[in-house]
Design an enzyme around this catalytic site. Structure first.
Site, short mmCIF file in Angstrom:
data_model
loop_
_atom_site.label_atom_id
_atom_site.label_comp_id
_atom_site.label_asym_id
_atom_site.label_seq_id
_atom_site.Cartn_x
_atom_site.Cartn_y
_atom_site.Cartn_z
N ASP A 288 0.85 -1.18 0.00
CA ASP A 288 0.00 0.00 0.00
C ASP A 288 0.90 1.24 0.00
OD1 ASP A 288 -2.25 1.70 0.17
OD2 ASP A 288 -3.25 0.35 1.57
N HIS B 74 -12.81 0.20 -8.75
CA HIS B 74 -14.01 1.03 -8.91
C HIS B 74 -13.77 2.50 -8.59
CE1 HIS B 74 -15.66 0.61 -4.51
NE2 HIS B 74 -14.45 1.10 -4.54
N ASP B 75 -12.64 2.79 -7.94
CA ASP B 75 -12.33 4.18 -7.57
C ASP B 75 -11.76 5.00 -8.72
OD1 ASP B 75 -13.11 3.99 -4.90
OD2 ASP B 75 -11.13 3.36 -4.24
N GLY C 186 4.33 0.51 -1.77
CA GLY C 186 4.28 0.37 -3.21
C GLY C 186 3.13 1.16 -3.79
N ASP C 187 3.12 1.30 -5.09
CA ASP C 187 2.11 2.09 -5.79
C ASP C 187 1.80 1.38 -7.09
OD1 ASP C 187 0.69 3.98 -7.27
OD2 ASP C 187 1.90 5.66 -6.56
N PHE C 188 0.57 0.93 -7.25
CA PHE C 188 0.20 0.18 -8.45
C PHE C 188 0.23 1.03 -9.72
CE2 PHE C 188 -1.26 -2.87 -5.34
CZ PHE C 188 -0.85 -4.05 -5.93
#
Length: 148
Positions: A7, A57-58, A36-38
């Site tokens: 996250d 969904h965001d 981390g960052d997707f």
């Protein structure tokens, strides 16, 4: 099994507050937390299974495409992706909680809830195969797929 919760830094910095005691969870050494960052694939830890819960969904379509492309790139062949989101009916007339969430996402972030066929199309577009969607009827449903 080893589990890494990935996250953003603000969430990971608070994770230690939520760890159960060793007595309550003797295998907690198998759970680690990583920043981390997707949206940035170089920060995503390597894994055989990724779980995206209440994430897609965001975001708008271009951001969803970026997340899925990055996850696909990081997955080994045969690896899986489990998506936990609400699934709309195919006719998009329900279930009511999913419709309400979809409206809220559209207005606030440009995101939306999707039907099972929409998830299938979206995931196959990114190279995923064996897309399976299952209704759970609680707070979220499940979509599983894998990388060939």
């Amino acid at each position: 099994m080893k589990i890494t919760v990935c996250d953003l830094e603000p969430a990971v910095s608070l994770a230690h507050h939520f760890r159960p005691s060793v007595e309550a969870c003797p295998n907690q050494a198998n759970v680690s937390f990583a920043v981390g960052d997707f949206f940035k694939p170089k920060t995503i830890p390597k894994a055989e299974l990724y779980v995206l819960s209440h994430v897609l969904h965001d975001w708008s379509e271009d951001k969803v495409d970026l997340i899925l492309s990055n996850v696909y790139r990081c997955l080994p062949s045969g690896g899986g992706l489990l998506i936990c989101e609400r699934i709309l009916n195919e006719d998009k007339r329900g279930p009511l909680p999913s419709l309400i969430f979809s409206l809220l996402m559209l207005v606030s972030t440009g995101g939306k809830e999707r039907s099972a066929p929409e998830f299938k199309h979206l995931l196959e577009k990114h190279g995923f195969v064996d897309v399976q969607a299952k209704r759970v009827y609680f707070t979220q449903d499940a979509i599983f797929c894998r990388k060939m």
